[in-house]
Structures are given as structure tokens and as C-alpha cells.
Design a protein around this motif. Structure first.
Motif, PDB file in Angstrom:
ATOM      1  N   LEU A  24       0.661  -1.321  -0.101  1.00  0.00           N
ATOM      2  CA  LEU A  24       0.021   0.044  -0.003  1.00  0.00           C
ATOM      3  C   LEU A  24       0.890   1.267   0.017  1.00  0.00           C
ATOM      4  O   LEU A  24       0.725   2.239  -0.814  1.00  0.00           O
ATOM      5  N   VAL A  25       1.954   1.271   1.017  1.00  0.00           N
ATOM      6  CA  VAL A  25       2.822   2.544   1.009  1.00  0.00           C
ATOM      7  C   VAL A  25       3.400   2.610  -0.621  1.00  0.00           C
ATOM      8  O   VAL A  25       3.628   3.903  -1.064  1.00  0.00           O
ATOM      9  N   ALA A  26       3.905   1.319  -1.074  1.00  0.00           N
ATOM     10  CA  ALA A  26       4.549   1.630  -2.523  1.00  0.00           C
ATOM     11  C   ALA A  26       3.638   2.086  -3.518  1.00  0.00           C
ATOM     12  O   ALA A  26       3.728   2.982  -4.416  1.00  0.00           O
ATOM     13  N   SER A  27       2.403   1.630  -3.553  1.00  0.00           N
ATOM     14  CA  SER A  27       1.255   2.066  -4.397  1.00  0.00           C
ATOM     15  C   SER A  27       1.003   3.598  -3.963  1.00  0.00           C
ATOM     16  O   SER A  27       0.732   4.260  -5.210  1.00  0.00           O
ATOM     17  N   MET A  28       1.047   3.985  -2.946  1.00  0.00           N
ATOM     18  CA  MET A  28       0.734   5.415  -2.410  1.00  0.00           C
ATOM     19  C   MET A  28       1.843   6.300  -3.159  1.00  0.00           C
ATOM     20  O   MET A  28       1.521   7.366  -3.455  1.00  0.00           O
ATOM     21  N   GLU A  29       3.325   5.770  -2.809  1.00  0.00           N
ATOM     22  CA  GLU A  29       4.279   6.793  -3.315  1.00  0.00           C
ATOM     23  C   GLU A  29       4.198   6.720  -4.971  1.00  0.00           C
ATOM     24  O   GLU A  29       4.628   7.791  -5.463  1.00  0.00           O
ATOM     25  N   GLN A  30       3.664   5.718  -5.655  1.00  0.00           N
ATOM     26  CA  GLN A  30       3.431   5.860  -6.969  1.00  0.00           C
ATOM     27  C   GLN A  30       2.247   6.811  -7.609  1.00  0.00           C
ATOM     28  O   GLN A  30       2.754   7.648  -8.487  1.00  0.00           O
ATOM     29  N   LEU A  31       1.472   6.777  -6.606  1.00  0.00           N
ATOM     30  CA  LEU A  31       0.258   7.866  -7.012  1.00  0.00           C
ATOM     31  C   LEU A  31       0.738   9.087  -6.628  1.00  0.00           C
ATOM     32  O   LEU A  31       0.403  10.187  -7.635  1.00  0.00           O
ATOM     33  N   GLN A  32       1.641   9.195  -5.587  1.00  0.00           N
ATOM     34  CA  GLN A  32       2.215  10.576  -5.071  1.00  0.00           C
ATOM     35  C   GLN A  32       2.801  11.123  -6.443  1.00  0.00           C
ATOM     36  O   GLN A  32       2.861  12.296  -6.754  1.00  0.00           O
ATOM     37  N   ALA A  33       3.738  10.452  -7.019  1.00  0.00           N
ATOM     38  CA  ALA A  33       4.550  10.588  -8.036  1.00  0.00           C
ATOM     39  C   ALA A  33       3.956  10.987  -9.219  1.00  0.00           C
ATOM     40  O   ALA A  33       4.233  11.952  -9.874  1.00  0.00           O
ATOM     41  N   GLN A  34       2.697  10.263  -9.566  1.00  0.00           N
ATOM     42  CA  GLN A  34       1.802  10.636 -10.511  1.00  0.00           C
ATOM     43  C   GLN A  34       1.290  11.872 -10.475  1.00  0.00           C
ATOM     44  O   GLN A  34       1.111  12.750 -11.485  1.00  0.00           O
TER      45      GLN A  34
END
Length: 114
Positions: A24-34
Motif C-alpha cells: 500500500l505504501v509503495a502504491s501510494m508513493e507511485q500515486l504521489q509521483a503521478q
């Protein structure tokens, strides 16, 4: 033995929740980058849009041949108040109903750079 089985089950569940949390943290970091990329692109497009609007306004303004620069508008006002604005007689009073070709040329003559 039942207590040992419960401990393993709790540990397995904890490991599973930890793995899900990391994912979930990795997914949130990807979303934040996007989101950051989208916001940066949006800012760039907004700036470009403003520049294009400014250019369009300039291009679509009717070209007024009588439009004078600020300094020529000042000369025109002085002339209308009855004073010469030409280099020959600058500052001298015009006679009533007198016109001066030199003044007219100084006010309305071809502006440099046009």
C-alpha cells in the motif's frame, strides 16, 4: 499445542498485514509521483495557456491607425491646447485657428519601429 498454533497464525497474519501495508505504501508513493507529474504539467499548461491568450488578445485587437504612443498623445494634447509641438516653434502659442504642418507631422508622422 493449541497456543503454539495460535502464535503461528497470529505471526502469519501479522506478516501478511505488514506485506499488504508495504504494498500500500509503495502504491501510494507511485500515486504521489503521478499526482506530482500531473500538477507540474498542469502548471506548465496554465502558463502556456496564459501566454497564448495574451498573444491572441494582441492579434485580435483592432488595429487603430490613430493609436498614438503616450508621448505623442501628450504632444497632441499640447497642440490642441494651442501650443506648437514641432521642433521649429516648440512651446510657442498658435494663433487662433492656426494649424502647423510641422506639428501635425511631429504628432501623427510615421513612428519609428512600426
Amino acid at each position: 499445542m493449541n497456543g503454539h498454533h495460535d502464535s503461528n497464525n497470529i505471526y502469519d497474519r501479522f506478516a501478511q498485514v505488514t506485506k499488504q501495508t508495504r504494498e500500500l505504501v509503495a502504491s501510494m508513493e507511485q500515486l504521489q509521483a503521478q499526482v506530482t507529474q500531473i500538477m507540474e504539467k498542469n502548471a506548465e499548461l496554465s502558463i502556456e495557456n496564459d501566454h497564448l491568450r495574451t498573444l491572441l488578445k494582441k492579434q485580435h485587437q483592432p488595429q487603430n491607425p490613430d493609436h498614438l504612443s503616450g508621448s505623442r498623445e501628450n504632444l497632441k494634447r499640447l497642440y490642441q491646447q494651442g501650443f506648437h509641438v514641432c521642433s521649429e516653434y516648440f512651446g510657442k502659442r498658435l494663433d487662433p485657428h492656426e494649424s502647423c504642418t510641422f506639428c501635425i507631422d511631429a504628432i501623427f508622422g510615421h513612428e519609428e519601429g512600426k
